[in-house]
Design an enzyme around this catalytic site. Structure first.
Site, mmCIF file in Angstrom:
data_model
loop_
_atom_site.group_PDB
_atom_site.id
_atom_site.type_symbol
_atom_site.label_atom_id
_atom_site.label_comp_id
_atom_site.label_asym_id
_atom_site.label_seq_id
_atom_site.Cartn_x
_atom_site.Cartn_y
_atom_site.Cartn_z
ATOM 1 N N GLY A 48 -4.705 2.682 -13.785
ATOM 2 C CA GLY A 48 -5.080 3.063 -15.138
ATOM 3 C C GLY A 48 -3.914 3.682 -15.873
ATOM 4 N N GLY A 68 -2.409 6.434 -18.731
ATOM 5 C CA GLY A 68 -2.648 7.864 -18.862
ATOM 6 C C GLY A 68 -1.880 8.689 -17.854
ATOM 7 N N HIS A 69 -1.213 7.994 -16.908
ATOM 8 C CA HIS A 69 -0.405 8.686 -15.901
ATOM 9 C C HIS A 69 1.089 8.468 -16.139
ATOM 10 C CE1 HIS A 69 -4.175 9.199 -13.885
ATOM 11 N NE2 HIS A 69 -4.313 7.914 -13.642
ATOM 12 N N LYS A 96 -2.725 3.053 -5.395
ATOM 13 C CA LYS A 96 -3.279 4.393 -5.201
ATOM 14 C C LYS A 96 -4.729 4.269 -4.714
ATOM 15 C CE LYS A 96 -2.542 6.134 -9.414
ATOM 16 N NZ LYS A 96 -2.229 4.849 -10.097
ATOM 17 N N ASP A 153 -9.163 0.481 -8.058
ATOM 18 C CA ASP A 153 -7.828 -0.085 -7.830
ATOM 19 C C ASP A 153 -7.789 -0.873 -6.524
ATOM 20 O OD1 ASP A 153 -6.930 1.115 -10.145
ATOM 21 O OD2 ASP A 153 -5.899 2.759 -9.158
ATOM 22 N N HIS A 166 -7.337 12.306 -12.655
ATOM 23 C CA HIS A 166 -8.248 11.897 -13.733
ATOM 24 C C HIS A 166 -9.146 13.059 -14.127
ATOM 25 C CE1 HIS A 166 -7.395 8.440 -11.075
ATOM 26 N NE2 HIS A 166 -7.098 7.866 -12.210
#
Lengths: 329, 329
Positions: free
Chosen positions: A53, A55-56, A104, A109, A215
């Site tokens: 995702g 946002g990291h 991860k 995922d 998250h």
């Protein structure tokens, strides 16, 4: 929600366009922005592909380039990429050496990379990263979460691939690095996913989430804000107690996005003193925002055991958007 | 106040200790932490010394190293360093080529560097950086403020010094880079100075400060939060209107500390499109947290005109804690 954006559903696309424009010498975007790929591939080298995702950032797209990843597949913010992204990436960057997927440990995922691994024409292997000692399972994961240690796996395995290591050995090396890597984080504030428009969780003015996930998943406990030394003592204690090793290590103090550099270096100072108590010596250091949770305030501490081989690959030059160094002295 | 610290009055010292421990190959601390100096000096090279209040990390200490600064003198957060710091730094790093002081245009900094310039035994010259087009004078400055463009002056002049340029020519080059550099910022939130314990200013939930200074000084106006494209249009318009040049430039999108990478790259994308409208083409790019205001959310945009000489020195390898690249392709 106060963000420098145009529209919540355009954030990822516009940010990827910016990344590609800023680093055109290093990387390029795949069709429909399914992946970010290294501009100059090396024929016959096993291709390293990661993703997850958004946002990291800079994880993972910021680590695409010479000495690290060949491609990264970004999902929407905190959302797994879909198998077609990894299949397209493999097709674009496999130059005959096969593909190593670095994933991860989150259920979405793992599932989507596994589907891609079955469906791609490329010979492939997978390394799962699960370095977070905070909790044994979490909101989105069966087993431990994969967090900032992923950067270390990607750097070391990336250098080994560049040096000519074959696919099977790369998988073994990646698993060895993961086995010697532990992380834990703390959050002082939440973050806000653009599409949600409100904070993922709430913390009181005097509270912190010890062991938070990237998250915003719950950690071990919600406690009163404590001094940096005490936070470092608890996190390093948890890491060292689980790691059960002594010797030289990489110490990564990773900001979650909203904590300034002056605090991260202060935490580094606090963490290294705690490590000494556990017989761990900082052989290599990295401090900065590398595996973030949008604008969350807080940080994680990662300890990764060094040996001669891992140190050699850590020190190897790397040229990506976010991790960049030449021959080290 | 939620910060990863032990005590407000220990923040700077503990953070500097962390910086020195993490980057022992690059830099070392002076006595009483008066300055951060490059570990390996080059005999006869003019020494570049900068400094200013802490809270803007990685500026300046993060830019000490090969190809950039020889020393940086950190004051307490948002507080000028004192002349004895610059005098001690000059004494430590002047190896016979004299000293160039690089100073952001704030009254306290200018005065204290001027006192040091008079009192040091080193032959010395000074470059003042005043790149912020937002306002013509401000809370702490007579004339324009010096902000993120300082990084570009330090990088270009640092590379020139490394290449053997003499002191007088370095001053002229620094002034030429400053003359071609313009910046402007926007804040979405305030920051909190540890010793103050409360936010420097307050903004409504739907407000932003257009043209904010890096200490939270007022900008041009306080307005409703706008889309990224509109913010970029206003900032780039102000920069281009003042710069009155066309051609190739460096575009630096600089985070103030609390804004995540995904937004900074989105702003980069927005800014580069606006630049095209003004006949400015992005020849070099830099995106990240480089000249910060603790954990303030927001960013600044810096445009710096390129010519062959400046491009050559920009591209030269640099090895510091925060800016690090080898030979560029």
């Amino acid at each position: 929600m106060k963000k420098l954006i145009n529209a919540p559903d355009a954030v990822l696309a516009e940010s990827l366009d910016g990344l590609a424009a800023a680093h055109a010498d290093i990387l390029t975007l795949g069709d429909e922005r399914k992946f970010v790929r290294r501009r100059h591939l090396i024929t016959g080298k096993p291709a390293l592909i990661s993703g997850g995702g958004a946002g990291h950032e800079p994880l993972h797209a910021g680590f695409v380039g010479s000495g690290m990843l060949d491609a990264a597949c970004p999902g929407q913010v905190f959302t797994s990429p879909t198998p077609d992204q990894m299949i397209a990436a493999a097709s674009a960057v496999d130059t005959g050496g096969g593909v190593l997927f670095i994933v991860k440990n989150y259920e979405g995922d793992v599932m989507n990379f596994a589907m891609a691994a079955e469906m791609t024409d490329s010979r492939n292997l997978t390394v799962i990263v699960d370095d977070d000692v905070a909790v044994e399972k979490s909101t989105f994961s069966t087993g431990r979460r994969g967090v900032a240690g992923t950067l270390i796996v990607e750097k070391v395995v990336g250098a080994a691939a560049e040096a000519g290591m074959a696919l099977d050995a790369l998988k073994a090396l990646g698993e060895r690095v993961n086995a010697g890597t532990r992380s834990m984080g703390v959050a002082l504030t939440s973050c806000t996913v653009p599409a949600a428009g409100k904070p993922t969780f709430t913390l009181g003015e005097d509270e912190m989430e010890m062991g938070v996930g990237i998250h915003g998943e719950p950690g071990r406990r919600r406690v009163k804000l404590a001094p940096a030394d005490q936070i470092a003592e608890e996190i390093v204690g948890a890491i060292a107690g689980d790691l059960k090793q002594t010797g030289d290590c990489i110490l990564l103090v990773n900001g979650f996005g909203g904590t300034p550099s002056i605090e991260l270096y202060l935490m580094f100072n606090a963490a290294r003193k705690q490590l000494e108590k556990h017989g761990l010596r900082v052989g290599r250091a990295l401090v900065g925002n590398y595996v973030t949770s949008l604008e969350m305030a807080g940080c994680s501490i990662t300890v990764s055991m060094l040996d001669d081989e891992i140190a050699k690959f850590w020190d190897t030059p790397v040229h990506t958007a976010a991790l960049n160094w030449g021959q080290r002295s």
